[in-house]
Design an enzyme around this catalytic site. Structure first.
Site, PDB file in Angstrom:
ATOM      1  N   SER A   1      19.821  42.617 -70.527  1.00  8.29           N
ATOM      2  CA  SER A   1      19.425  43.844 -71.035  1.00  8.29           C
ATOM      3  C   SER A   1      18.198  44.112 -70.356  1.00  8.29           C
ATOM      4  CB  SER A   1      19.470  43.790 -72.536  1.00  8.29           C
ATOM      5  OG  SER A   1      18.730  44.884 -73.167  1.00  8.29           O
TER       6      SER A   1
ATOM      7  N   TYR B   1      17.371  42.267 -81.379  1.00  3.14           N
ATOM      8  CA  TYR B   1      18.078  42.320 -80.031  1.00  3.14           C
ATOM      9  C   TYR B   1      17.322  41.829 -79.030  1.00  3.14           C
ATOM     10  CZ  TYR B   1      20.910  45.151 -76.544  1.00  3.14           C
ATOM     11  OH  TYR B   1      21.632  45.273 -75.455  1.00  3.14           O
TER      12      TYR B   1
HETATM   13  P1  NAP Z   1      29.569  48.755 -76.859  1.00  3.25           P
HETATM   14  O1  NAP Z   1      30.161  50.288 -76.588  1.00  3.25           O
HETATM   15  O2  NAP Z   1      29.154  48.778 -78.599  1.00  3.25           O
HETATM   16  O3  NAP Z   1      30.979  47.800 -76.824  1.00  3.25           O
HETATM   17  C1  NAP Z   1      30.718  46.465 -77.525  1.00  3.25           C
HETATM   18  C2  NAP Z   1      32.126  45.627 -77.286  1.00  3.25           C
HETATM   19  O4  NAP Z   1      31.806  44.535 -77.954  1.00  3.25           O
HETATM   20  C3  NAP Z   1      33.065  46.190 -78.066  1.00  3.25           C
HETATM   21  O5  NAP Z   1      34.461  46.123 -77.390  1.00  3.25           O
HETATM   22  C4  NAP Z   1      33.333  45.675 -79.411  1.00  3.25           C
HETATM   23  O6  NAP Z   1      34.597  45.492 -79.948  1.00  3.25           O
HETATM   24  C5  NAP Z   1      32.891  44.005 -78.723  1.00  3.25           C
HETATM   25  N1  NAP Z   1      32.420  43.174 -79.918  1.00  3.25           N
HETATM   26  C6  NAP Z   1      31.158  43.470 -80.638  1.00  3.25           C
HETATM   27  N2  NAP Z   1      30.914  42.353 -81.569  1.00  3.25           N
HETATM   28  C7  NAP Z   1      31.913  41.381 -81.312  1.00  3.25           C
HETATM   29  C8  NAP Z   1      31.966  40.104 -81.675  1.00  3.25           C
HETATM   30  N3  NAP Z   1      31.333  39.487 -82.364  1.00  3.25           N
HETATM   31  N4  NAP Z   1      33.427  39.501 -81.189  1.00  3.25           N
HETATM   32  C9  NAP Z   1      33.884  39.985 -80.096  1.00  3.25           C
HETATM   33  N5  NAP Z   1      33.801  41.132 -79.521  1.00  3.25           N
HETATM   34  C10 NAP Z   1      32.747  41.963 -80.256  1.00  3.25           C
HETATM   35  O7  NAP Z   1      28.487  48.170 -76.205  1.00  3.25           O
HETATM   36  P2  NAP Z   1      28.182  48.295 -74.727  1.00  3.25           P
HETATM   37  O8  NAP Z   1      27.262  49.354 -74.563  1.00  3.25           O
HETATM   38  O9  NAP Z   1      29.407  48.330 -73.896  1.00  3.25           O
HETATM   39  O10 NAP Z   1      27.616  47.093 -74.346  1.00  3.25           O
HETATM   40  C11 NAP Z   1      28.163  45.588 -73.682  1.00  3.25           C
HETATM   41  C12 NAP Z   1      27.213  44.465 -73.697  1.00  3.25           C
HETATM   42  O11 NAP Z   1      26.265  45.139 -72.567  1.00  3.25           O
HETATM   43  C13 NAP Z   1      26.518  44.221 -74.994  1.00  3.25           C
HETATM   44  O12 NAP Z   1      26.244  42.878 -74.854  1.00  3.25           O
HETATM   45  C14 NAP Z   1      25.186  44.980 -74.650  1.00  3.25           C
HETATM   46  O13 NAP Z   1      24.171  44.481 -75.627  1.00  3.25           O
HETATM   47  C15 NAP Z   1      24.897  45.056 -73.306  1.00  3.25           C
HETATM   48  N6  NAP Z   1      24.057  46.118 -72.990  1.00  3.25           N
HETATM   49  C16 NAP Z   1      24.399  47.381 -73.103  1.00  3.25           C
HETATM   50  C17 NAP Z   1      23.600  48.500 -72.498  1.00  3.25           C
HETATM   51  C18 NAP Z   1      23.846  49.742 -72.867  1.00  3.25           C
HETATM   52  O14 NAP Z   1      22.864  50.698 -72.447  1.00  3.25           O
HETATM   53  N7  NAP Z   1      24.905  50.298 -73.260  1.00  3.25           N
HETATM   54  C19 NAP Z   1      22.561  47.968 -71.837  1.00  3.25           C
HETATM   55  C20 NAP Z   1      22.306  46.710 -71.484  1.00  3.25           C
HETATM   56  C21 NAP Z   1      23.013  45.647 -72.325  1.00  3.25           C
HETATM   57  P3  NAP Z   1      34.844  45.328 -81.609  1.00  3.25           P
HETATM   58  O15 NAP Z   1      33.877  45.911 -82.568  1.00  3.25           O
HETATM   59  O16 NAP Z   1      36.130  45.871 -81.864  1.00  3.25           O
HETATM   60  O17 NAP Z   1      34.802  43.866 -81.660  1.00  3.25           O
HETATM   61  C1  GCO Z   2      17.841  50.524 -77.378  1.00  4.00           C
HETATM   62  C2  GCO Z   2      19.182  50.512 -76.541  1.00  4.00           C
HETATM   63  C3  GCO Z   2      19.078  49.191 -75.452  1.00  4.00           C
HETATM   64  C4  GCO Z   2      19.993  49.447 -74.436  1.00  4.00           C
HETATM   65  C5  GCO Z   2      20.090  48.132 -73.174  1.00  4.00           C
HETATM   66  C6  GCO Z   2      18.909  48.319 -72.425  1.00  4.00           C
HETATM   67  O1  GCO Z   2      17.826  50.625 -78.484  1.00  4.00           O
HETATM   68  O2  GCO Z   2      16.734  50.352 -76.722  1.00  4.00           O
HETATM   69  O3  GCO Z   2      20.150  50.099 -77.167  1.00  4.00           O
HETATM   70  O4  GCO Z   2      18.595  47.962 -76.022  1.00  4.00           O
HETATM   71  O5  GCO Z   2      21.292  49.309 -75.096  1.00  4.00           O
HETATM   72  O6  GCO Z   2      20.390  46.841 -73.679  1.00  4.00           O
HETATM   73  O7  GCO Z   2      19.041  47.664 -71.488  1.00  4.00           O
END
Ligand code: NAP
Ligand code: GCO
Length: 264
Positions: free
Chosen positions: A144, A157
């Site tokens: 992240s 986080y």
């Molecule tokens: P999201 O839309 O909330 O999707 C998260 C997925 O993880 C869902 O499919 C959820 O399905 C599953 N999940 C959550 N907890 C779980 C567990 N304990 N066991 C199995 N499955 C689980 O999140 P996203 O934005 O796609 O993010 C995906 C990853 O990228 C995360 O690690 C997040 O921190 C990271 N990330 C996101 C962003 C962003 O801006 N969106 C940026 C940087 C990093 P269920 O709830 O059905 O289990």
């Molecule tokens: C927040 C966001 C972030 C992003 C992501 C950034 O509240 O600042 O949710 O943490 O999801 O991980 O890279």
């Protein structure tokens, strides 16, 4: 010739029912890999299987919480028995809680650490013996901006994602000798359900202040999309990256390179 093909490989993408995980699983499938994924609820599983089928992807889904070590071990054993041993693990499942740290219960803090940091260790631990036997493997941890930066309300986080960056380096250090590469992807701000509250329109129809803030803070002047992660994940899963190890590839439209717009 550069080799990005994943033909004959088996990939496990955690939390790939929707969002970033789904797009990365799609990309790995399009590059030739067989796909296994997990999520926690039957409703999300049913929707995801329909979406994969619509794209012509024969994904194998497991209801499994990544924090449950016995459940993860059983899932990895079943994948090995049905599709073959896992060649590529993408530790994508993750949650965030946006609560000021002094108001956050220790139990809430622990839950974030458990899913975002302990679970990637549990999943990596489950696939590493098979990778050692094969003499090859790819582990990709979804980090992240918060692996590098802090901000209000996301203490657990940031602690977890900073830890995940170091777990990435340590897996690379410990298992590089077995031809296992462990790298991270650090997405910038990506439009998914996780960040939906930060993009909600205000009562008067204007943009959420955080939405405007992110667009101004990103040289690309937009939020990322899950599709922006498709090329990077295929690169880190393929032979093309065999000498890249312990690295975090930030896919952030330039946020980390940018001092920010000067006030007018
Ligand atoms: P999201 O839309 O909330 O999707 C998260 C997925 O993880 C869902 O499919 C959820 O399905 C599953 N999940 C959550 N907890 C779980 C567990 N304990 N066991 C199995 N499955 C689980 O999140 P996203 O934005 O796609 O993010 C995906 C990853 O990228 C995360 O690690 C997040 O921190 C990271 N990330 C996101 C962003 C962003 O801006 N969106 C940026 C940087 C990093 P269920 O709830 O059905 O289990
Ligand atoms: C927040 C966001 C972030 C992003 C992501 C950034 O509240 O600042 O949710 O943490 O999801 O991980 O890279």
């Amino acid at each position: 010739m550069v080799n990005f093909s994943l033909e004959g490989k088996v990939a496990l993408v955690t939390g790939a029912a929707y969002g970033i995980g789904f797009a990365m699983a799609q990309a790995l499938a399009e590059a030739g890999a067989k796909i296994a994924f997990n999520c926690r609820t039957q409703a999300n599983m049913d929707r995801a299987l329909e979406e994969y089928a619509r794209l012509g992807i024969d994904a194998k889904g497991y209801i499994c919480d990544c924090t449950d070590e016995a459940g993860v071990q059983a899932m990895v054993a079943d994948i090995a028995a049905t599709l073959g041993p896992v060649d590529i693990l993408v530790n994508n499942a993750g949650i965030i809680k946006r609560i000021p740290m002094h108001e956050m219960a220790a139990e809430e803090f622990r839950q974030v650490i458990d899913i975002d940091l302990v679970a990637p260790y549990i999943c990596a631990k489950a696939v590493i013996p098979g990778m050692i036997s094969k003499g090859a493997g790819k582990i990709i941890n979804i980090c992240s901006m918060m692996s590098e930066l802090g901000r209000e309300t996301v203490s657990a986080y940031a602690a977890a994602k900073g830890g995940l960056k170091m777990l990435t380096r340590n897996i690379a250090s410990e298992y590089g000798q077995y031809n296992i590469q462990c790298n991270g992807i650090g997405p910038g701000y990506i439009a998914t359900p996780q960040t939906a509250p930060l993009r909600e329109r205000q009562a008067d129809g204007s943009r959420h202040p955080f939405d405007s803030f992110i667009v101004a803070k990103t040289p690309a002047e937009r939020w990322g999309t899950p599709e922006d992660l498709m090329g990077p994940v295929v690169f880190l899963a393929s032979k093309a990256s065999d000498f890249v190890n312990g690295h975090v590839l930030y896919v952030d439209g330039g946020i980390l390179a940018y001092i920010g717009k000067q006030p007018k």
